[in-house]
Design an enzyme around this catalytic site. Structure first.
Site, mmCIF file in Angstrom:
data_model
loop_
_atom_site.group_PDB
_atom_site.id
_atom_site.type_symbol
_atom_site.label_atom_id
_atom_site.label_comp_id
_atom_site.label_asym_id
_atom_site.label_seq_id
_atom_site.Cartn_x
_atom_site.Cartn_y
_atom_site.Cartn_z
ATOM 1 N N LEU A 81 0.951 -0.939 0.008
ATOM 2 C CA LEU A 81 -0.047 -0.209 0.038
ATOM 3 C C LEU A 81 0.863 1.229 0.060
ATOM 4 C CD1 LEU A 81 -2.859 -1.002 2.392
ATOM 5 C CD2 LEU A 81 -2.486 -1.346 0.003
ATOM 6 N N ASP A 98 10.939 3.455 5.399
ATOM 7 C CA ASP A 98 10.678 1.987 5.331
ATOM 8 C C ASP A 98 11.811 1.242 5.967
ATOM 9 O OD1 ASP A 98 8.355 0.120 3.900
ATOM 10 O OD2 ASP A 98 10.115 -1.062 4.742
ATOM 11 N N LEU A 114 11.472 1.834 12.592
ATOM 12 C CA LEU A 114 10.677 2.843 13.563
ATOM 13 C C LEU A 114 10.854 2.430 14.927
ATOM 14 C CD1 LEU A 114 7.206 2.554 11.562
ATOM 15 C CD2 LEU A 114 9.031 4.239 11.266
ATOM 16 N N HIS A 134 -8.691 -5.952 11.459
ATOM 17 C CA HIS A 134 -8.224 -7.094 12.532
ATOM 18 C C HIS A 134 -8.369 -6.364 14.012
ATOM 19 C CE1 HIS A 134 -7.760 -9.917 9.374
ATOM 20 N NE2 HIS A 134 -6.912 -9.157 8.549
ATOM 21 N N TYR A 142 -1.324 -9.007 15.716
ATOM 22 C CA TYR A 142 -1.457 -8.119 14.779
ATOM 23 C C TYR A 142 -2.340 -7.173 15.028
ATOM 24 C CZ TYR A 142 -2.219 -5.833 10.258
ATOM 25 O OH TYR A 142 -2.460 -4.870 9.267
ATOM 26 N N SER A 200 -9.759 -5.156 2.979
ATOM 27 C CA SER A 200 -8.960 -5.826 2.186
ATOM 28 C C SER A 200 -8.489 -5.008 0.979
ATOM 29 C CB SER A 200 -9.601 -7.222 1.597
ATOM 30 O OG SER A 200 -10.185 -7.826 2.639
#
Lengths: 268, 268, 268, 268, 268, 268
Positions: free
Chosen positions: F17, F36, F54, F115, F138, F167
């Protein structure tokens, strides 16, 4: 009558509330297993003492063995730096639940806190399904462990009662506690009801006495049968005498979490 | 003071609860008319006895004549085969309401049941507007008669109070009854309040005593003034002693309807 | 693509809506089994025809054999006397569910009706969890069958979608239908979504098209994916021209159930 | 202990409830300033008397000077013609709030009324966030002043407690008052709690005693700590004896506002 | 088709929105009677012009004669001093309703305003039953007139639709209007639906177009069939280009009422 | 028009994404800073690339400097072991917020996940205030970061939009995705709206396209103006063809979280 349980584990047993429970729960189990990171004195005949850091999974795994239910009051009980909170409250509580799963323990009674919802205003009344509004890293860890309990119930059927304790002291000492006070007897009752109600699922309940003033509505948890007997209102005159000022913007009174919500980090 | 009513009809007067009401309501009406499919003994001077099958419309029509209000406790009080339930509970109750309409009776107090909502979990708390979740054909008939009362009120202004009775016994005898118990005195009070509140409309209320544990929230029916006095909590120690096991999946504890929800048909 | 089902049963197949479905569902199953108390004409190659009274349990039991899902539109579709309604709608629908249980059928799509809630005012907007407020014996039977579906799902895991059909006609013909109209295409879509959504549990949904005016809020059933395409609003000018009067107390407009709610029994 | 306030202002001090408060609040402030359009007798040593029309802004502005909080019970206490209501209740109350703003007064306790919501049915139970449904011009003015309080809190942080008083009399005298009665002691408690709770924001609360029957749900105002002690239920037998009739359509019983809702204008 | 009404009255007909309606409603009535305190130009053949102050009851009484429904847009449309607001908006609107009662007018369509609820935050979404939170004296008068409509409906069955107009302009010109914009066409549709829906009772609805952004939820008023066609989102790029800054504390963005909520009185 | 922002930070920019957003947000800021733990290729002229973990606070602190807003998609995007989740998602996200506070960044757009509420049933429809019900470690970390956002908003006024992504793929590939699918275009729109709405406070919103089927109700977040354009329903025929079976107990269909909820730990 015979005791209800063979063995109950109390974590945080050296803390203020742990000490209350160590005394008040003696009639409910053949054996009270007591745990803390600090020393807990000498074990009585009906007691077992396990000193350990909850962040040590192996220690927790063996501590949880042969336990019927866990009364989880361990961890840091006040605001602290983020990494200490993660270590003691987040990792520590994960270890309790994960060990419970591996050892087949059926239920956890957890000392959550009003600081999980401390940023609601003191002029709001919220119920047990209100969204989290933590007022501190401490409060954030309480939110996390509630969610952890939800996860372990939904996935593994480990039940839990998550008690959002208000202000649990011998008596109320400021105007905020007229709403948030929880007497030791009422705390004990709440633990006992949480232990002996046949089915609790994943439950959230506020720990406040039968105070005239209430920030919190426990009606969705009424199946637990919690019927508090004490009332901070009996101390109202004493408390009002101490604090003649009624500035509505006083830090203690703005938010349900009181000073926790008002406190700002000390960035040197 | 003068009695509140000239004539009250009690159906199901030979049943366990009907017998309680036959005794406890004597001061509220000049005449108690009593009805049952079974024999009811000899009529006292203030009593009129009418033995009949509620499914017989003509019998019901004459029985309902000159009655101020009807306390409808008749019909099959437990699970049974579908056709018996239709005959006694569905057709029988239709006859009561239709006869009330034709004879100008103003109000029906109905013995509905927790089995109309028995498939809610014992860890849920529901109010009087929760959707039906019947746990049996018996419970289904209770749902039907509640809806029948709704219809007769909306269309014909016949008022009704639909009491979802929990467990009405002399005392609570298992852990489920710590939440569902209704004492005979509290049942009587609930009937009396239902009779004497000036306006009730179509009302639904749960019949439970002032138990510490509650599955049900009567707040939307608080205009009826039901203020139960008894508390199953006083029997808690006795009940806990009997049932040391607290398996949350025990059939009695999973659903509010207890064994009714757990029972499966016996398909030979 | 291959058809979604081997065999679907449509009850009430000779009725107005049954005829629509007989035609529109042909692509969804290898075989459509059609049932009615009346004659249904000649079976097409992909059809099986079973003429029977739903109150005859043995006939229903064999009719339900080898069926994937049941589209239950059978029974009396208008107000009638109480005993006919009991026979055709209450006993008949019980037989459908009980036979489904014995034959292992997984799901029932039921033609419930707005008359199950017809006594809500036309100025109220209700959702799928609103309490029943039947406006007729017909409506009462719809309430009963919904509760029956709830029971069979909770106890036996037979899923059902209970469609509270508004006014299902070729086009809207009065002002009430500006809110209640359901086009044949939208009915078909609703049935197809009810059949093909993998999990539906016990669901209630209103059957209205995408009309500008809405009495009913389907948001709690949005998991079904019903996305109506037609809109009674396109007929607004035509309908307004017919009925220049706008008396708010006109029987058609007072209650959601329209004339059903207004109709009074004819007591000769 | 020292008194909580230096100076409290009571408007409407010559009225029935103002007289009760004049007596009951003497211990809460060094000085009670009393105001009314009518004469109030001689001032006691702890009292200051200001006779004026609340519609006279300058008089109100000076009257409000040096006041800690205002207990605003002034204005017309029953139905009247529209222009008198505008003058005394709408303009008068605006003057109270506007003067409070200019003089720095922190809080207003206002005598609102059940007639602000009098058109809810007596079979409904409403909470403190229910929409207004005034039953009279009088009730309309109560709605207006509540909204005025909301405005002055949101814009200027003047707090207010708006008490929707039921029927405040020495004892209940009809069946409606079994639900609406507020004893003088409970009124006094409610005023005291409104004065001494540190933060109240903009609050609405119903003024009813701890009656068995309740039309009103104060749970969203539980942070105020109002814990009524009296119960109209203790007078039930007396009240029932007086009014043996229980016609549900009696004007007193149809709506929460009783006769106010039933009264129609006298158009000569 | 024939026109729906014989005679409609538009008050405030010389105002910005009154002018829009004067033009757009010409096809809905044989005669449009137009009223304003200011001059309205020359009457067209289908128009009647009545210039008057709404605070003059006799003038209003005769103006309202022979009118089917009233579209009440008259009064002060912005913040003003309290006494002007009372005169024009409170007394004036009372006169409209009282005259409607005396002349038998059935329905009032009222230009309420978002300023009746302007102190909700722009990050809240409220529905039509949210409590009032006026942001100005202007907003207070809108609250009052809504309550007046409630009173006249409950007591005298005069129906009303109270439209809480957002920002009714030719196009949206700032970021707040991305949520609050109401196009002239959508306003017109809303008026037409309010006039022609057979039964409206006492209704509240927000007047916003079909904007991507919404502060307001009209679902409880969906029986009115309002289906807005325009969308402020089409102007998003233009509006964003004008106001590159996105300070969340900008006065326009903090509250739903925008600058009205932010404005403070100018106390010289 | 000029770009809305000087500099936006995207974390997780090397993920699926993140890559979409790196491309689609180029027109919204003069500079996109990309972060990233993995390599992100070569920076374009309008890009700045910062590769870091991070969980390294100092790296995060300098990375966040001079950033207007943060689009926080970094961290582990699937289920993992508890300690990795704590490291990357809990500690990592804490560092983002704490650095934002120290550097004066105003807003965080966070990739939360379905989730976080994955244990609700697929036959329930929940809104943005539903209690957390995480289905995995998660999901638990997503709950935690939402609560973290709540804390940083309440205490430090750092705004956040927490997008519970369903999704997010090029197209829906199974029946569950008929409800949960989020197209890349709709994701982009949601991010853009979250960036450009002037005031967002602490917001939660579900990331699903305009699918016919919906598990989630975004009405309480409608102030954000998210108006999805794509619809998984257009892929319905293709998806149904792939999965002819409709077992309601298939793991994918039981819970909103699909396979995450069904997955059990692999205890070797």
């Amino acid at each position: 009558m015979a005791k209800q349980f063979k063995r109950l584990l109390i974590t945080g047993a050296a803390g203020a509330l742990g000490t209350v429970l160590r005394n008040n729960l003696r009639d409910y189990a053949d054996i009270l297993r007591l745990s803390d990171i600090n020393a807990m004195g000498k074990a009585a005949p009906h007691e077992e003492i396990v000193q350990c850091d909850l962040a040590d999974f192996d220690a927790v795994l063996s501590m949880v063995k042969d336990v019927d239910m866990i009364i989880h009051f361990g961890g840091i009980p006040v605001e602290s730096d983020f990494h200490s909170i993660v270590h003691s409250n987040i990792v520590g509580s994960h270890n309790i639940y994960e060990a419970a799963r591996k050892q087949g323990v059926k239920r956890v009674i957890y000392a959550s806190s009003n600081h999980a919802i401390g940023f609601y205003k003191s002029t709001e009344v919220i119920d047990t399904e209100a969204m989290h509004r933590p007022d501190s890293f401490y409060g954030l860890s309480k939110c996390f462990v509630e969610d952890l309990g939800s996860y372990y119930y939904d996935k593994f059927k480990i039940e839990s009662v998550n008690i959002r304790i208000g202000s649990c002291y011998a008596e109320p000492t400021d105007r905020r506690m007229l709403a948030t006070w929880l007497s030791f007897d009422d705390l004990t009752q709440l633990i006992v009801k949480s232990l002996t109600t046949p089915r609790v699922g994943f439950a959230v309940i506020y720990g406040a006495s039968n105070n005239d003033q209430q920030y919190w509505d426990n009606s969705k948890a009424s199946f637990l049968g919690y019927a508090p007997k004490d009332n901070a209102g009996h101390y109202r005159e004493i408390v009002l005498a101490k604090l003649p000022d009624t500035d509505p913007d006083h830090a203690l009174y703005k938010f349900q979490g009181g000073n926790f919500a008002a406190a700002m980090p000390d960035d040197k």
